[in-house]
Design a protein around this motif. Structure first.
Motif, PDB file in Angstrom:
ATOM      1  N   ARG A  27       2.259   1.710  -3.511  1.00  6.83           N
ATOM      2  CA  ARG A  27       1.532   2.128  -4.547  1.00  6.83           C
ATOM      3  C   ARG A  27       1.007   3.763  -4.317  1.00  6.83           C
ATOM      4  NH1 ARG A  27      -0.671  -3.174  -3.759  1.00  6.83           N
ATOM      5  NH2 ARG A  27      -2.217  -2.295  -2.024  1.00  6.83           N
ATOM      6  N   GLU A  28       0.915   4.143  -2.996  1.00  4.95           N
ATOM      7  CA  GLU A  28       0.491   5.467  -2.702  1.00  4.95           C
ATOM      8  C   GLU A  28       1.704   6.541  -3.040  1.00  4.95           C
ATOM      9  OE1 GLU A  28      -0.548   8.222   1.399  1.00  4.95           O
ATOM     10  OE2 GLU A  28      -1.127   5.855   1.251  1.00  4.95           O
TER      11      GLU A  28
ATOM     12  N   PRO B  35       2.059   4.337   5.753  1.00  3.42           N
ATOM     13  CA  PRO B  35       3.012   5.027   4.816  1.00  3.42           C
ATOM     14  C   PRO B  35       3.756   6.045   4.976  1.00  3.42           C
ATOM     15  CG  PRO B  35       0.382   4.653   3.951  1.00  3.42           C
ATOM     16  CD  PRO B  35       0.516   4.495   5.518  1.00  3.42           C
TER      17      PRO B  35
ATOM     18  N   PRO C 198       0.759  -1.261   0.030  1.00  2.00           N
ATOM     19  CA  PRO C 198       0.014   0.117  -0.090  1.00  2.00           C
ATOM     20  C   PRO C 198       0.858   1.506  -0.196  1.00  2.00           C
ATOM     21  CG  PRO C 198      -1.023  -1.573   1.539  1.00  2.00           C
ATOM     22  CD  PRO C 198       0.469  -2.202   0.993  1.00  2.00           C
TER      23      PRO C 198
END
Length: 221
Positions: A137-138, A184, A134
């Motif tokens: 991707r972010e 993140p 995640p």
């Protein structure tokens, strides 16, 4: 660590590497000598000679492995010196390590690996190491900004920044890339620090509503 502590740690690593190399060379030479004495000169019984040679060979290979481990530890010390800013510590060894880190070949290798991680995260392909998919991707745009800079031959980068890039890509215990859980933000902070340590101007991102005024937003370093 202080400069004196870095000097001591590097001196110990150099001495251990020298000792391990000497032991490896001596044992391998001894193994060869025993085999010659057993099968060429016939001065040693073949069975005893084979046993002695095997023991010496195993010891020599163990010493070679020890050299590799010591070299890895020594590399980490050199990188810590570069990251600390004490580049006067360590002499030519630190200078050689700095030059190695900033080569275009090395930069492109690390860029390829980072882009591969982003691709795996985006496509959910299996990977041999755990990834924080995640977060990758972010933060893909920030990662691609970094890899683009690493690939540019005209861009000068600082060795301390390349130390952080290398550890981001290879340090399985500390890098936020390899922590499957967590915010993140950890990866974002790591990328921001890398950009700051690399020492180049960040890309300017302009908003549509800023075009008329000519103002822009510069990403934080």
């Amino acid at each position: 660590m202080t400069p004196a502590e870095f000097i001591h740690a590097l001196s110990v690593a150099n001495e251990r590497r020298k000792t391990a190399r000497t032991v490896a060379a001596s044992l391998l030479f001894f193994a060869g000598l025993v085999l010659v004495g057993s099968y060429v000169v016939r001065a040693i019984q073949p069975g005893m000679g084979q046993t002695m040679a095997t023991i010496a060979l195993v010891g020599g290979l163990g010493a070679i492995l020890a050299v590799r481990v010591i070299n890895m530890h020594r590399t980490e010390i050199l990188d810590d010196i570069l990251l600390s800013g004490f580049r006067h510590v360590g002499g030519p060894d630190v200078a050689r390590r700095a030059a190695e880190l900033v080569t275009l070949h090395r930069r492109r290798q690390l860029a390829d690996t980072l882009e591969r991680f982003v691709e795996v995260a985006a496509t959910n392909h299996p990977c041999s190491v755990p990834l924080h998919r995640p977060a990758l991707r972010e933060l893909a745009p920030k990662v691609h900004e970094l890899t683009a800079r690493l690939r540019e031959p005209e861009t000068t980068v600082q060795p301390s920044g390349m130390v952080l890039v290398r550890r981001l890509v290879t340090d399985g215990s500390e890098s936020p890339i390899f922590a499957p859980v967590g915010p993140p933000r950890d990866l974002e902070r790591a990328l921001d620090r890398i950009h700051a340590e690399l020492g180049y101007e960040r890309i300017v991102v302009r908003r549509v509503d800023d075009e008329d005024t000519g103002t822009g937003l510069r990403l934080a370093a």
